[in-house]
Design an enzyme around this catalytic site. Structure first.
Site, PDB file in Angstrom:
ATOM      1  N   ILE A 149       0.835  -1.200   0.000  1.00 36.41           N
ATOM      2  CA  ILE A 149       0.000   0.000   0.000  1.00 36.41           C
ATOM      3  C   ILE A 149       0.870   1.250   0.000  1.00 36.41           C
ATOM      4  O   ILE A 149       0.647   2.199  -0.765  1.00 36.41           O
ATOM      5  CB  ILE A 149      -0.949  -0.012   1.221  1.00 36.41           C
ATOM      6  CG1 ILE A 149      -1.819  -1.272   1.218  1.00 36.41           C
ATOM      7  CG2 ILE A 149      -1.813   1.245   1.225  1.00 36.41           C
ATOM      8  CD1 ILE A 149      -2.633  -1.469  -0.027  1.00 36.41           C
ATOM      9  N   TYR A 150       1.870   1.250   0.859  1.00 34.38           N
ATOM     10  CA  TYR A 150       2.825   2.362   0.894  1.00 34.38           C
ATOM     11  C   TYR A 150       3.537   2.491  -0.447  1.00 34.38           C
ATOM     12  O   TYR A 150       3.672   3.590  -0.994  1.00 34.38           O
ATOM     13  CB  TYR A 150       3.830   2.121   2.017  1.00 34.38           C
ATOM     14  CG  TYR A 150       4.951   3.131   2.096  1.00 34.38           C
ATOM     15  CD1 TYR A 150       4.742   4.395   2.638  1.00 34.38           C
ATOM     16  CD2 TYR A 150       6.225   2.813   1.629  1.00 34.38           C
ATOM     17  CE1 TYR A 150       5.767   5.321   2.716  1.00 34.38           C
ATOM     18  CE2 TYR A 150       7.256   3.726   1.705  1.00 34.38           C
ATOM     19  CZ  TYR A 150       7.020   4.974   2.249  1.00 34.38           C
ATOM     20  OH  TYR A 150       8.058   5.888   2.315  1.00 34.38           O
ATOM     21  N   SER A 151       3.982   1.371  -0.990  1.00 33.88           N
ATOM     22  CA  SER A 151       4.690   1.403  -2.271  1.00 33.88           C
ATOM     23  C   SER A 151       3.787   1.892  -3.394  1.00 33.88           C
ATOM     24  O   SER A 151       4.253   2.565  -4.320  1.00 33.88           O
ATOM     25  CB  SER A 151       5.243   0.016  -2.613  1.00 33.88           C
ATOM     26  OG  SER A 151       6.408  -0.259  -1.867  1.00 33.88           O
ATOM     27  N   ALA A 153       1.625   4.198  -3.296  1.00 31.92           N
ATOM     28  CA  ALA A 153       1.671   5.658  -3.287  1.00 31.92           C
ATOM     29  C   ALA A 153       2.999   6.177  -3.812  1.00 31.92           C
ATOM     30  O   ALA A 153       3.052   7.156  -4.570  1.00 31.92           O
ATOM     31  CB  ALA A 153       1.425   6.168  -1.860  1.00 31.92           C
TER      32      ALA A 153
END
Length: 282
Positions: A149-151, A153
């Site tokens: 999820i972070y990646s 973005a």
């Protein structure tokens, strides 16, 4: 620089970590820094010589309009030399179970918010021939288990950064990406807390599949917090990107970022998969 000819720099996400180190470094170099924070208690901590805290929620267009007006109305400190898009959050959890509202929050803050800041300040940057400095991540080059999820973005910001740089090339506005590896910042602790909260939402079956992964994500974040490069090192590269007459389009910071960004270009997917799972002890 005296107060009558200081150049402005806007830095978002300055309550701690890279943002705070950058604001303090640029202030010492003579810039007048408008330091974006979300809470008054953080504003009280960062206000100092050449640093003026401004309350900015990058997901709230009204606060961004106020920031743009603050820049435009400053008759003593101009032009706007740079905007450093640093604010962000970390939602780390397996894709199977992450609540969609958490995915939306990650994208809203770490992608849409960055674009909103840039849009609000582009007129001032065009007038000054300034530059946008986006703080990316190794996570924007390689997606590790549990960090998708972070990646997502950070990968999105890579695309936005490249497109915006090409769109503005003939307008004199420079767009630069900074790509750190693991950094010892509060972001790691925030990510650990979020992961801990999300792990409690899993079903018994999901616990069987992912408890080990949550432990690995926590261990990885703790490793970055303990052994990652200091935020001051990233701040030094940001300063370089602002000062250099002909800055590079991107700067990679930290040995892990340098190594992995090279490996991802050459290793087959399955070898890279095995390497990352081994590295996280999965």
């Amino acid at each position: 620089m005296s107060s009558t000819n200081q150049e402005l720099v806007v830095v978002t996400g300055t309550s701690s970590g890279i943002g705070r180190a950058t604001a303090e470094r640029l202030a010492k170099e003579g810039f007048y820094v408008l330091a974006g924070v979300r809470r008054q208690e953080d504003a009280d901590k960062i206000n100092q010589d050449n640093i003026e805290a401004v309350i900015v929620d990058i997901t709230n267009v009204n606060t961004l309009n106020d920031l743009a007006k603050r820049v435009k109305d400053d008759l003593y400190r101009r032009p706007l030399r740079a905007v450093v898009n640093n604010a962000g959050i970390a939602v780390n959890a397996p894709l199977e179970m992450v609540p969609l509202d958490e995915l939306r929050r990650q994208i809203e803050v770490s992608v849409i918010g960055q674009v909103a800041v840039t849009q609000a300040l582009t007129p001032a940057l065009l007038a000054s021939g300034g530059r946008v400095v986006n703080i990316g991540s190794l996570g924007g080059k390689i997606s590790m288990p549990g960090f998708g999820i972070y990646s997502a973005a950070k990968f999105a910001m890579e695309a936005i950064n490249d497109s915006f740089r090409r769109e503005m090339a003939s307008s004199g506005l420079k767009v630069i990406m900074i790509t750190p590896g693991g950094v010892s910042t509060g972001m790691s602790e925030q990510g650990i807390q979020t992961s801990g909260r999300l792990s409690k939402l899993m079903t018994p079956e999901q616990h069987k599949r992912h408890d080990r992964l949550f432990s690995a994500v926590k261990a990885q974040a703790e490793s970055w917090a303990r052994d990652g490069i200091l935020p001051e090192k990233v701040a030094a590269i940001i300063s370089r990107a602002i000062h250099e007459q002909k800055p590079r389009t991107r700067y990679t910071v930290g040995p892990d970022a340098v190594l992995l960004t090279r490996l991802v270009r050459f290793l087959p997917d399955r070898i890279l998969d095995r390497m990352l799972r081994w590295q996280m002890k999965l």
